[in-house]
Scaffold this motif. Structure first.
Motif, mmCIF file in Angstrom:
data_model
loop_
_atom_site.group_PDB
_atom_site.id
_atom_site.type_symbol
_atom_site.label_atom_id
_atom_site.label_comp_id
_atom_site.label_asym_id
_atom_site.label_seq_id
_atom_site.Cartn_x
_atom_site.Cartn_y
_atom_site.Cartn_z
ATOM 1 N N CYS A 44 -7.424 -8.764 62.777
ATOM 2 C CA CYS A 44 -7.576 -10.194 62.467
ATOM 3 C C CYS A 44 -6.716 -10.538 61.248
ATOM 4 C CB CYS A 44 -9.044 -10.523 62.193
ATOM 5 S SG CYS A 44 -9.330 -12.249 61.756
ATOM 6 N N LEU A 81 -5.459 -13.587 58.721
ATOM 7 C CA LEU A 81 -5.918 -14.901 58.270
ATOM 8 C C LEU A 81 -4.801 -15.642 57.545
ATOM 9 C CD1 LEU A 81 -9.349 -13.692 56.906
ATOM 10 C CD2 LEU A 81 -9.000 -15.035 58.965
ATOM 11 N N SER A 82 -4.681 -16.926 57.844
ATOM 12 C CA SER A 82 -3.671 -17.770 57.205
ATOM 13 C C SER A 82 -4.321 -19.071 56.734
ATOM 14 C CB SER A 82 -2.527 -18.071 58.177
ATOM 15 O OG SER A 82 -1.629 -19.008 57.624
ATOM 16 N N GLY A 106 -2.629 -21.755 55.533
ATOM 17 C CA GLY A 106 -1.752 -22.911 55.651
ATOM 18 C C GLY A 106 -1.290 -23.416 54.295
ATOM 19 N N SER A 152 -7.190 -26.304 57.738
ATOM 20 C CA SER A 152 -7.699 -25.214 58.582
ATOM 21 C C SER A 152 -7.263 -23.858 58.049
ATOM 22 C CB SER A 152 -7.210 -25.383 60.025
ATOM 23 O OG SER A 152 -5.797 -25.322 60.079
ATOM 24 N N THR A 186 -6.590 -20.251 59.805
ATOM 25 C CA THR A 186 -6.346 -19.731 61.149
ATOM 26 C C THR A 186 -6.567 -18.225 61.180
ATOM 27 O OG1 THR A 186 -4.720 -21.473 61.565
ATOM 28 C CG2 THR A 186 -4.656 -19.550 63.009
ATOM 29 N N SER A 218 -5.709 -15.179 63.493
ATOM 30 C CA SER A 218 -4.929 -14.676 64.628
ATOM 31 C C SER A 218 -5.430 -13.271 64.943
ATOM 32 C CB SER A 218 -3.439 -14.661 64.288
ATOM 33 O OG SER A 218 -2.972 -15.966 63.995
ATOM 34 N N GLU A 270 -6.116 -17.091 68.947
ATOM 35 C CA GLU A 270 -5.825 -17.793 67.698
ATOM 36 C C GLU A 270 -6.922 -18.819 67.482
ATOM 37 O OE1 GLU A 270 -2.226 -20.539 66.372
ATOM 38 O OE2 GLU A 270 -1.727 -18.400 66.306
ATOM 39 N N LEU A 271 -7.712 -18.585 66.452
ATOM 40 C CA LEU A 271 -8.895 -19.399 66.199
ATOM 41 C C LEU A 271 -8.766 -20.075 64.842
ATOM 42 C CD1 LEU A 271 -11.411 -16.613 67.257
ATOM 43 C CD2 LEU A 271 -10.442 -18.379 68.718
ATOM 44 N N THR A 272 -9.267 -21.311 64.738
ATOM 45 C CA THR A 272 -9.171 -22.053 63.479
ATOM 46 C C THR A 272 -10.548 -22.476 62.991
ATOM 47 O OG1 THR A 272 -8.870 -24.162 64.655
ATOM 48 C CG2 THR A 272 -6.887 -22.939 64.030
ATOM 49 N N SER A 321 -12.049 -25.330 60.228
ATOM 50 C CA SER A 321 -11.678 -26.506 59.442
ATOM 51 C C SER A 321 -12.545 -26.624 58.190
ATOM 52 C CB SER A 321 -11.811 -27.774 60.285
ATOM 53 O OG SER A 321 -10.914 -27.739 61.378
#
Length: 451
Positions: A204, A206-207, A209, A250, A252, A254, A271-273, A275
């Motif tokens: 997993c 994580l980003s 943004g 968000s 994300t 991946s 790919e899950l987000t 918010s």
């Protein structure tokens, strides 16, 4: 007498024969008891999956029982073999127990992998056991063998099952919203929605943004596996950037993972987000209030010029400015609209005011607006102003000039008066002289008419 002795001897001989026979029988029975060797038998087995397919894994659980009621078995070595159908998974094919007590059972387990080429059917797992025990003080050895039959289902049945998908089942970040510059902990759960297929090698990444960055460690989390219909919790700390304007952003996830389907290894990804709302603090302030610590004239209209500076990351909407007196009574007001982040509002005759009373005034400038969450906010700035009568700085200069001008105007009059007086005096003198001469002429014979 001899006869009695003979009878006694016969009785003694019979008793001795009976005793010998009894002893031999007891020895024989004891020998039979000692010769009953302990045995190890299976006390049942199970597998942890009801559906075993080619390419899947499972765990065999079984129990062994020592049948002897008075002899312990020691040094128990167990070897398992799945022949061509099953292979021991990531381990040796041997189990060991130091002792199985008399009349008791002991449980064991071993993980197996069903070979990818294995067709549907029943396949044996063989169990071979070697052990030792002591009987009548002597060390003895024994062995047992038996098999467990395990069913393998067809690959077509496995394909009919739904392929596993990973999703976020729940997440939290410690509050209703995150303020710019703050650090928070993101907790979320990854769920395997398959009812019968386990996923493995879950990675997993994580980003955050443009609004969030990882605050501890790397941006990647590894999970060994997630069982069917199970979840795995993940925790990671993030920091919200000061430069992010208020809004919803968000994070994300991946996710890549693997699983076995129809005997084949399959790679998949999701790919899950998640918010997360961000709120930046409002930073508005008054600057350059023109009337502050100034003196103004009573009954004369004056503009209360000012500036509003928005140094924050949020917009101030529907702003209204008001000027209040000491009692909080509104003197003047104006609607100034929106003030964007990083800009300022400069007034242009926005608040014209007229003071009708003299004295020192304590005034308050108030800005009312709505932030980006539609919340009503207010900022205030107090200042002093002095109201006085009208004063003309040129009044004294004008009076001096008028006095000087009046003085200049009187000078010719005085000079004229003096001149006239001089003429009168001269005329009087001339008249006196003439009169005297006339009188003298009347009294003289030689009167000369000529003067």
């Amino acid at each position: 007498m001899k006869r009695i002795k003979s009878i006694i001897c016969a009785l003694l001989a019979a008793l001795m024969i009976f005793a010998v026979q009894t002893a031999c029988l007891a020895q024989e029975e004891g020998g039979i008891s000692a010769s009953l060797s302990p045995s190890i038998i299976s006390n049942g087995f199970s597998v942890d999956s009801s559906d075993i397919y080619a390419g899947s894994s499972f765990k065999l659980k079984f129990s062994l029982k020592n049948t002897s009621s008075d002899i312990d078995v020691r040094n128990v070595n167990i070897r398992l073999s799945g022949a061509d159908a099953f292979t021991v998974k990531n381990d040796t094919d041997t189990l060991y127990a130091d002792k199985i007590a008399k009349g008791s059972s002991q449980s064991f387990s071993k993980a197996f992998y069903c070979n990818a080429s294995c067709p549907a059917g029943m396949y044996p797992i063989s169990v071979s056991i070697n052990y030792e025990y002591f009987d009548m003080g002597e060390k003895q050895s024994g062995s047992s063998e038996f098999t467990y039959n395990v069913e393998v289902k067809s690959a077509s049945s496995a394909i009919q099952g739904l392929s596993p998908q990973l999703l976020i089942s729940d997440f939290s970040y410690g509050g209703a919203e995150i303020q710019g510059g703050n650090t928070f902990t993101l907790d979320f759960k990854i769920k395997n929605n398959s009812s019968n297929i386990k996923v493995q090698n879950v990675i997993c990444k994580l980003s955050g943004g443009e609004a969030f960055i990882v605050a501890d460690g790397t941006d990647t989390v590894a999970v060994k596996d997630i069982a069917a219909s199970s979840t795995q919790s993940v925790t990671k700390s993030f920091k919200c950037l000061n430069s992010a304007p208020s809004g919803v952003y968000s994070i994300t996830a991946s996710i890549s993972y693997e699983y076995f389907e129809g005997g084949e290894r399959v790679s998949a990804s999701s790919e899950l987000t998640m918010s997360i709302p961000v709120i930046q603090p409002d930073k508005l302030q008054f600057q350059g209030i023109d009337l502050a610590d100034k003196t103004v004239t009573v009954d004369q209209e004056t503009d209360c010029a000012f500036q509003v500076v928005n140094s924050g990351q949020t917009r101030a909407a529907n702003a209204t400015v008001k000027l209040l007196d000491e009692a909080g009574v509104e003197i003047a007001s104006a609607f100034i609209g929106n003030i964007e982040a990083g800009t300022q509002f400069s007034s242009n005759y926005t608040l014209p005011v007229t003071f009708t009373k003299l004295g020192n005034k304590k005034l308050t400038l108030v800005l009312e607006y709505e932030n980006e969450n539609a919340e009503k906010k207010t900022i205030e700035q107090e200042f002093n102003v002095t109201v006085e009568e009208y004063y003309d700085p040129y009044a004294e200069i004008t009076e001096s000039e008028e006095a000087a001008q009046d003085s200049t105007n009187y000078t010719p009059v005085i000079i004229g008066g003096i001149a006239c007086l001089a003429v009168i005096v001269i005329a009087a003198v001339v008249i006196v002289v003439i009169v005297k001469k006339r009188k003298a002429r009347k009294g003289s014979e030689n009167f000369d008419e000529e003067i």
